[in-house]
Write an enzyme that holds these catalytic residues in place. Sequence first.
Site, PDB file in Angstrom:
ATOM      1  N   SER A 184      41.121  39.843  37.532  1.00  0.00           N
ATOM      2  CA  SER A 184      41.763  40.291  38.777  1.00  0.00           C
ATOM      3  C   SER A 184      43.227  40.549  38.468  1.00  0.00           C
ATOM      4  O   SER A 184      43.794  39.940  37.548  1.00  0.00           O
ATOM      5  CB  SER A 184      41.668  39.208  39.839  1.00  0.00           C
ATOM      6  N   TYR A 221      42.695  30.258  42.350  1.00  0.00           N
ATOM      7  CA  TYR A 221      42.053  31.545  42.003  1.00  0.00           C
ATOM      8  C   TYR A 221      42.919  32.269  40.971  1.00  0.00           C
ATOM      9  O   TYR A 221      42.418  32.752  39.954  1.00  0.00           O
ATOM     10  CB  TYR A 221      41.895  32.392  43.268  1.00  0.00           C
ATOM     11  N   LYS A 232      41.884  33.330  37.099  1.00  0.00           N
ATOM     12  CA  LYS A 232      41.823  34.711  36.606  1.00  0.00           C
ATOM     13  C   LYS A 232      42.794  34.932  35.439  1.00  0.00           C
ATOM     14  O   LYS A 232      42.511  35.725  34.532  1.00  0.00           O
ATOM     15  CB  LYS A 232      42.091  35.697  37.751  1.00  0.00           C
TER      16      LYS A 232
HETATM   17  N1  LIG Z   1      37.004  42.130  46.042  1.00  0.00           N
HETATM   18  C1  LIG Z   1      38.215  42.130  45.473  1.00  0.00           C
HETATM   19  O1  LIG Z   1      39.239  42.530  46.071  1.00  0.00           O
HETATM   20  C2  LIG Z   1      38.392  41.685  44.055  1.00  0.00           C
HETATM   21  C3  LIG Z   1      39.586  41.983  43.417  1.00  0.00           C
HETATM   22  C4  LIG Z   1      39.785  41.557  42.120  1.00  0.00           C
HETATM   23  C5  LIG Z   1      38.790  40.871  41.464  1.00  0.00           C
HETATM   24  N2  LIG Z   1      37.632  40.612  42.102  1.00  0.00           N
HETATM   25  C6  LIG Z   1      36.613  39.893  41.365  1.00  0.00           C
HETATM   26  O2  LIG Z   1      35.473  40.715  41.271  1.00  0.00           O
HETATM   27  C7  LIG Z   1      34.304  39.905  41.152  1.00  0.00           C
HETATM   28  C8  LIG Z   1      33.256  40.395  42.147  1.00  0.00           C
HETATM   29  O3  LIG Z   1      33.751  40.189  43.430  1.00  0.00           O
HETATM   30  P1  LIG Z   1      33.184  40.933  44.726  1.00  0.00           P
HETATM   31  O4  LIG Z   1      34.359  41.522  45.383  1.00  0.00           O
HETATM   32  O5  LIG Z   1      32.013  41.767  44.375  1.00  0.00           O
HETATM   33  O6  LIG Z   1      32.777  39.654  45.581  1.00  0.00           O
HETATM   34  P2  LIG Z   1      31.379  39.242  46.194  1.00  0.00           P
HETATM   35  O7  LIG Z   1      31.648  37.975  46.915  1.00  0.00           O
HETATM   36  O8  LIG Z   1      30.777  40.367  46.938  1.00  0.00           O
HETATM   37  O9  LIG Z   1      30.468  38.977  44.898  1.00  0.00           O
HETATM   38  C9  LIG Z   1      30.610  37.851  44.083  1.00  0.00           C
HETATM   39  C10 LIG Z   1      29.239  37.283  43.806  1.00  0.00           C
HETATM   40  O10 LIG Z   1      29.384  36.181  42.921  1.00  0.00           O
HETATM   41  C11 LIG Z   1      28.421  35.217  43.313  1.00  0.00           C
HETATM   42  N3  LIG Z   1      28.821  33.903  42.830  1.00  0.00           N
HETATM   43  C12 LIG Z   1      29.833  33.129  43.290  1.00  0.00           C
HETATM   44  N4  LIG Z   1      29.833  31.970  42.640  1.00  0.00           N
HETATM   45  C13 LIG Z   1      28.803  32.000  41.755  1.00  0.00           C
HETATM   46  C14 LIG Z   1      28.290  31.077  40.822  1.00  0.00           C
HETATM   47  N5  LIG Z   1      28.817  29.862  40.673  1.00  0.00           N
HETATM   48  N6  LIG Z   1      27.238  31.456  40.059  1.00  0.00           N
HETATM   49  C15 LIG Z   1      26.665  32.663  40.216  1.00  0.00           C
HETATM   50  N7  LIG Z   1      27.099  33.577  41.105  1.00  0.00           N
HETATM   51  C16 LIG Z   1      28.157  33.237  41.873  1.00  0.00           C
HETATM   52  C17 LIG Z   1      28.407  35.290  44.837  1.00  0.00           C
HETATM   53  O11 LIG Z   1      27.217  34.714  45.354  1.00  0.00           O
HETATM   54  C18 LIG Z   1      28.530  36.775  45.072  1.00  0.00           C
HETATM   55  O12 LIG Z   1      27.277  37.404  45.214  1.00  0.00           O
HETATM   56  C19 LIG Z   1      34.780  38.465  41.382  1.00  0.00           C
HETATM   57  O13 LIG Z   1      34.913  37.829  40.133  1.00  0.00           O
HETATM   58  C20 LIG Z   1      36.145  38.627  42.030  1.00  0.00           C
HETATM   59  O14 LIG Z   1      36.997  37.545  41.766  1.00  0.00           O
HETATM   60  C21 LIG Z   1      37.387  41.000  43.379  1.00  0.00           C
HETATM   61  O1  LIG Z   2      44.025  40.143  43.842  1.00  0.00           O
HETATM   62  C1  LIG Z   2      42.919  40.827  44.274  1.00  0.00           C
HETATM   63  C2  LIG Z   2      41.665  40.001  44.297  1.00  0.00           C
HETATM   64  O2  LIG Z   2      41.557  39.176  43.199  1.00  0.00           O
HETATM   65  C3  LIG Z   2      41.291  39.336  45.536  1.00  0.00           C
HETATM   66  O3  LIG Z   2      40.801  40.329  46.389  1.00  0.00           O
HETATM   67  C4  LIG Z   2      42.322  38.651  46.314  1.00  0.00           C
HETATM   68  O4  LIG Z   2      43.202  37.964  45.536  1.00  0.00           O
HETATM   69  C5  LIG Z   2      41.679  37.824  47.386  1.00  0.00           C
HETATM   70  O5  LIG Z   2      42.623  37.160  48.135  1.00  0.00           O
END
Ligand SMILES: NC(=O)c1ccc[n+]([C@@H]2O[C@H](COP(=O)([O-])OP(=O)(O)OC[C@H]3O[C@@H](n4cnc5c(N)ncnc54)[C@H](O)[C@@H]3O)[C@@H](O)[C@H]2O)c1
Ligand SMILES: OC[C@@H](O)C(O)[C@H](O)CO
Length: 278
Positions: free
Chosen positions: A166, A181, A185
């Site tokens: 992230s 968090y 990351k």
């Molecule tokens: N959405 C954002 O803005 C964003 C930004 C930067 C990074 N990310 C990262 O991207 C990745 C995907 O996020 P997303 O936005 O699709 O979120 P999301 O919540 O839709 O998907 C994440 C999935 O991970 C699963 N999960 C959580 N803990 C788990 C565990 N212990 N074991 C197995 N599965 C588990 C959840 O059940 C969920 O289905 C994450 O690592 C998140 O930190 C998201």
């Molecule tokens: O920084 C972007 C992501 O990792 C995430 O959507 C955010 O920090 C959630 O608060």
Amino acid sequence: MDYSYDNVVPSFRLDGRLAILTGGSGGLAAVVSRALLAQGAQIALLDMNLERTKAAAKELETWGQESLKGAHESPVGAVSAWSCNIGDFEQVEECFKNINEHHDMVADLLINTAGYCENFPAEEYPSANAEGILKVNGLGAFYVSQAFARPLISSNKKGSIILVGSMSGTIVNDPQPQCMYNMSKAGVIHLTRSLACEWAKFNIRVNTLSPGYILTPLTRNVISGHSDMKEAWESKVPMKRMAEPKEFVGSILYLASESASSYTTGHNLVVDGGYECW
Ligand SMILES: NC(=O)c1ccc[n+]([C@@H]2O[C@H](COP(=O)([O-])OP(=O)(O)OC[C@H]3O[C@@H](n4cnc5c(N)ncnc54)[C@H](O)[C@@H]3O)[C@@H](O)[C@H]2O)c1
Ligand SMILES: OC[C@@H](O)C(O)[C@H](O)CO
């Protein structure tokens, strides 16, 4: 110099490859899994809840049958669904072994999207929560990498790991407080570099994809009940908007491709609409 077409033009096809996609029923995985299937990969979706993961796998298969018919000469790849907590090493080891047996091949592409975010002021952060999120987002990334790499190393096969980090691993988000968090990351980004250096000799490339704000269930949880939060986030992005999950597919395919990113390892690919520039 070999100027033949195949030597000069990279291929993003994934025929003959088995991809393990953790967080398989999540928002980012929904679009990434479709792109992997379209490029010819077999796919194992892994997430916490088996019913939700099976439903995601069923939707993916149906999408493949409807959207990919006749699109390419390769048959549509097999899809499987698995329940596993990536923060529990024994579960991860067992699950990855079962995946390879089920697909009758060694997985050679790992995309770790599993993870979650939670918000507590640092001075009030409960220790059980702090341990919990580091275990999943941090140690989980290591556990899945290790369980993925071991059979590749013993079978002398090359592979690619993409750990979803992230921008929070590099910047501090504002206004929501999420120090654990962010720490998790940051750890993913440096774990990537460490694994890349140790496993280059095994032909396993390891990279991080670091997104900015994406509209998925993860961010909807944060935004819901805080109507001004989305506006606050978007005002800090030079592109003035959150991303859609589809805007990460190109980066995933690039890092997965053995021809396009053959010399790319240990990299942190930031895709954030310019957030980190300001
Ligand atoms: N959405 C954002 O803005 C964003 C930004 C930067 C990074 N990310 C990262 O991207 C990745 C995907 O996020 P997303 O936005 O699709 O979120 P999301 O919540 O839709 O998907 C994440 C999935 O991970 C699963 N999960 C959580 N803990 C788990 C565990 N212990 N074991 C197995 N599965 C588990 C959840 O059940 C969920 O289905 C994450 O690592 C998140 O930190 C998201
Ligand atoms: O920084 C972007 C992501 O990792 C995430 O959507 C955010 O920090 C959630 O608060």
